[in-house]
Design a protein around this motif. Structure first.
Motif, mmCIF file in Angstrom:
data_model
loop_
_atom_site.group_PDB
_atom_site.id
_atom_site.type_symbol
_atom_site.label_atom_id
_atom_site.label_comp_id
_atom_site.label_asym_id
_atom_site.label_seq_id
_atom_site.Cartn_x
_atom_site.Cartn_y
_atom_site.Cartn_z
ATOM 1 N N LEU A 47 25.162 -18.637 -9.997
ATOM 2 C CA LEU A 47 24.464 -18.006 -11.119
ATOM 3 C C LEU A 47 23.019 -18.479 -11.206
ATOM 4 O O LEU A 47 22.100 -17.674 -11.400
ATOM 5 C CB LEU A 47 25.198 -18.315 -12.428
ATOM 6 N N VAL A 48 22.804 -19.774 -11.056
ATOM 7 C CA VAL A 48 21.451 -20.340 -11.157
ATOM 8 C C VAL A 48 20.535 -19.755 -10.086
ATOM 9 O O VAL A 48 19.393 -19.371 -10.365
ATOM 10 C CB VAL A 48 21.496 -21.879 -11.047
ATOM 11 N N VAL A 49 21.039 -19.679 -8.859
ATOM 12 C CA VAL A 49 20.224 -19.159 -7.755
ATOM 13 C C VAL A 49 20.015 -17.651 -7.884
ATOM 14 O O VAL A 49 18.885 -17.155 -7.783
ATOM 15 C CB VAL A 49 20.885 -19.491 -6.399
ATOM 16 N N LYS A 50 21.090 -16.938 -8.123
ATOM 17 C CA LYS A 50 21.025 -15.477 -8.172
ATOM 18 C C LYS A 50 20.160 -14.972 -9.315
ATOM 19 O O LYS A 50 19.421 -13.987 -9.167
ATOM 20 C CB LYS A 50 22.436 -14.907 -8.300
ATOM 21 N N GLU A 51 20.225 -15.653 -10.466
ATOM 22 C CA GLU A 51 19.498 -15.196 -11.654
ATOM 23 C C GLU A 51 18.224 -15.999 -11.925
ATOM 24 O O GLU A 51 17.577 -15.796 -12.948
ATOM 25 C CB GLU A 51 20.413 -15.263 -12.883
#
Length: 273
Positions: free
Chosen positions: A148-152
């Motif tokens: 989630l942190v990387v994708k968003e």
């Protein structure tokens, strides 16, 4: 529905974008911005963000800037209970969908309560002295968070384990069981996967210096022709050599030689389920 980048507030735009894709409880949404607005609990931060975008989106509907109501459904469902009344206003004949949080599966509050109860039991038993808290996340939660942190691109994200440690530690401190963040004797660790609490003896490392006046005394007897070693002497004192600079056992050492030692048998576990 207008692209979220058209809203006037960058944070609200990001929240709308997240909730279009993921169901998030108040704590997990708040943690996406956990390094902003110091002093708020993530649950408070998340609830405030949801309230703010409800006002923003409802304003867009009522001012005819957003005419396609169907595009709001996913956001409403992913917001959870707070949006139920708002949903029924625009979709009175439909059932509201209750969705589990994408990250914690709506279990983070239970985790905090469980950890608090079990940690307090250990601390009040008198089995340990000064302590600090730790949390071991499950592999699945860590992967969800990392993805989630990387994708968003969530540069202000706070890990779930930090939230749990901080909030449980705060309550324990209020009850007179203050964590020692500088030099604890024990670490009390909550395993999210098994809902168990472990107490782990913290290691104490020490910097030592020695001289070798006689040849034939290696630091370790491993793979050495000499029967006696410096490590065997440390073993007798209840310590082990944690780190040393490489050396030759047949060379005398007249200047101070650095060694870092650690306690032997320093880890003890207690599982409280």
């Amino acid at each position: 529905m207008k692209r979220c980048s058209e809203t006037s507030n960058e944070i609200e735009s990001k929240v709308i974008d997240l909730l279009r894709k993921y169901p998030l409880c108040d704590s997990c949404l708040g943690r996406c911005f956990g390094k902003l607005s110091y002093g708020l609990r993530n649950e408070e931060r998340g609830k405030g963000l949801k309230t703010s975008i409800m006002l923003e989106l409802d304003f867009m509907v009522k001012s005819h800037k957003l005419e396609e109501l169907l595009s709001l459904k996913e956001i409403m469902f992913n917001m959870g209970h707070i949006a139920e009344g708002w949903f029924r206003l625009y979709f009175p004949k439909e059932e509201f969908q209750y969705r589990a949080c994408y990250i914690c599966n709506n279990e983070i509050d239970d985790m905090k309560k469980d950890f608090l109860k079990k940690a307090e039991e250990i601390l009040r038993s008198g089995q340990i002295g000064s302590y600090v808290l730790g949390v071991k996340l499950s592999d699945s939660i860590r992967m969800l968070e990392d993805d989630l942190v990387v994708k968003e691109s969530l540069e202000y994200y706070e890990s779930m384990k930090h939230e749990i440690k901080r909030e449980v530690g705060k309550v324990l401190a209020e009850r007179g069981l203050v964590p020692n963040m500088e030099d604890p004797d024990w670490e009390v660790i909550y395993d999210v996967s098994t809902r168990s609490v472990f107490k782990v003896k913290t290691t104490k490392k020490q910097l030592n210096f020695f001289n070798r006046l006689s040849r034939g005394v290696p630091i370790s007897s491993w793979n050495s022709p000499y029967p006696n070693s410096l490590s065997s002497e440390f073993d007798k004192m209840g310590k082990k050599i944690f780190y040393s600079v490489s050396e030759q056992p047949d060379v005398r050492i007249l200047t101070d030689y650095p060694l870092v030692t650690d306690e032997i048998d320093n880890i003890k576990l207690m599982d409280i389920t």
